[in-house]
Design an enzyme around this catalytic site. Sequence first.
Site, short mmCIF file in Angstrom:
data_model
loop_
_atom_site.label_atom_id
_atom_site.label_comp_id
_atom_site.label_asym_id
_atom_site.label_seq_id
_atom_site.Cartn_x
_atom_site.Cartn_y
_atom_site.Cartn_z
N LYS A 181 -10.43 0.26 -2.61
CA LYS A 181 -10.18 -0.24 -1.20
C LYS A 181 -10.49 0.92 -0.50
O LYS A 181 -9.61 2.09 -0.14
CB LYS A 181 -8.69 -0.91 -0.82
N ASP B 208 0.82 -1.14 -0.08
CA ASP B 208 -0.07 -0.07 0.04
C ASP B 208 0.88 1.15 -0.15
O ASP B 208 1.45 1.48 0.97
CB ASP B 208 -0.90 0.12 1.32
N LYS C 83 -7.00 3.25 -3.55
CA LYS C 83 -7.42 3.18 -2.10
C LYS C 83 -7.55 4.43 -1.74
O LYS C 83 -6.74 5.57 -2.06
CB LYS C 83 -6.38 2.44 -1.32
#
Lengths: 303, 320
Positions: B256, B156, B220
């Site tokens: 996400k 991430d 995300k």
Amino acid sequence: MSEKNDKTERAERLSVFKTYKLYVGGKFPRSESGRVYEVTDSKGKWLANAPLSSRKDARDAVVAARKAFGGWSGATAYNRGQVLYRVAEMLEGRRDQFTREVADAEGLSKSKAAAVVDATIDRWVWYAGWTDKIAQVVGGGNPVAGPFFNLSSPEPTGVVAVLAPQESSFLGLVSVLAPVIATGNTAIVVASENSPLPALSLAEVLATSDVPGGVVNVLSGRTAEIATPLASHQDVNAIDLAGADEVLAKELEIAAADNLKRVLRPQPVDYAETPGIDRLTAFLETKTVWHPTGSLGASGSAY
Amino acid sequence: MPSSALTAAHPLKDVAASDSSLRRFLHGLPGVDAVGLEARAASLGTRSIKTTAKAYAIDLAISMVDLTTLEGADTPGKVRALGAKAVKPDPTDRTTPATAAVCVYPDMVAVAKEAVAGSGVKVASVATAFPAGRAALDVKLADVRDAVAAGADEIDMVIDRGAFLAGRYLKVYDEITAVKEACGTSARLKVIFETGELSTYDNIRRASWLGMLAGADFIKTSTGKVAVNATPANTLLMLEAVRDFRAQTGIQIGVKPAGGIRTSKDAVKFLVLVNETAGEDWLDNHWFRFGASSLLNDLLMQRQKLATGRYSGPDYVTVD
């Protein structure tokens, strides 16, 4: 002439009805279900509509009560006493309103209702005084055969569901609610099914005194409908069945056994009598600490 | 699974040829109707999901959770406990699905990897000087390589919001491609935009396209470290972006939302958004995840309620 005009003007004023609402987490929501039911006085005359709570309202009330538990149980007993006394002060200011509501709900004469309200306010004061004294009565040092300080102290049980008495809508309500919160528990009160108005008005008093939101949550509606999910709820630690009839009480006790809830069975009570400390101790747990006395103990002169 | 890179012949391949062409493309994206977007997200949030549909949604949501711990105080013990919980979220009910992944800082990847070994639960690691992203590119890449070397299945990364807001889109693009390269073939890349810091919906749309063009496998919303995190509206916007991107390029990209999703009710609302916007293809933990820590407990309590008919409480799930 002008006097007559005054009178006709007064007669033309539209009535402002009060919308009774639930009291959950310090707020006044309507029932999640949107339902209401008609509340009548003892002679069947319509008084107001009260919210008809659903099991989701009960669930929300448990969440609110759980959230408030840490702060309320952690407050000093002295502080809790002050807050409860403040409630009595606020009640005193609304004496006339409660007198009217109690008279309507229980079919009492005005003077009898006023006497009930006075007794109720005195009951708050009585329990407010107990907050910092109960630990001395039911706790203390225990003599043990060993080199230990052995101390017992009462601790609140947690979230308590209270089914308020059906008949005594105000004095009875306060007589079961005040001892629960005086010792640091938080409460979900299911008001008397047929006369919930004094309980819903009491919520307004609690909101304007210093009781933190969530410490007391008031639900109105069908006792059986609200009490069932409360009795089986895994996050409710105790239940007071004062307002349940025999059949319902049995069912609820079975449901409550699932997570070993503390259950206070319904019993005949004269709410006008001085209550004693039974209801205070019903929702207390005793914590006992064994503390070694160290070198004193080793030298044989403990204590 | 569609290939995860644009072929040389695709018209979108050229938009990142220069800073100006990239800017022209991103600023050429249609503007976002903020009122309409929020109204759409709110109206999709009113769907009533009950009984069997609710049970399905709760299990699906559990399987999509990236169980996260990103605290300075993380210890190997805490990460191991989290790993155990990810594998068996509810030990009293073995039919509960495992979560998708655990998400930790790079230095905890090895511990997490060991904790979830053999279970199919993935290990995700934040990298690139998370959460601020204020470090030199070399440092960020070293951070990523560290995590990948320790066995992270997913990385991430945070974008350089400073560069993005200053309009230096190509710098952001190059950084993402460099990180993607550092991930190699073994790790999927999630690109965090920190939507709470991007100020406008237009910027979120631009960031989404920028990330997808640069080769993100997932986009995300946020780090969970700022005031505004995942909201239904900004997640809806990103879902529209991945839908349109697949329509144009054939490449499917995951989404996400992270931070601020705490209740089952919220999670189910997001699943409705996914189904109604991107479609069923995204209703799988390969394409949609929840970055969350406290959400899982609420999902488990709801699951217990459905199974037993009585309300559960926090005493029956772990404290973490």
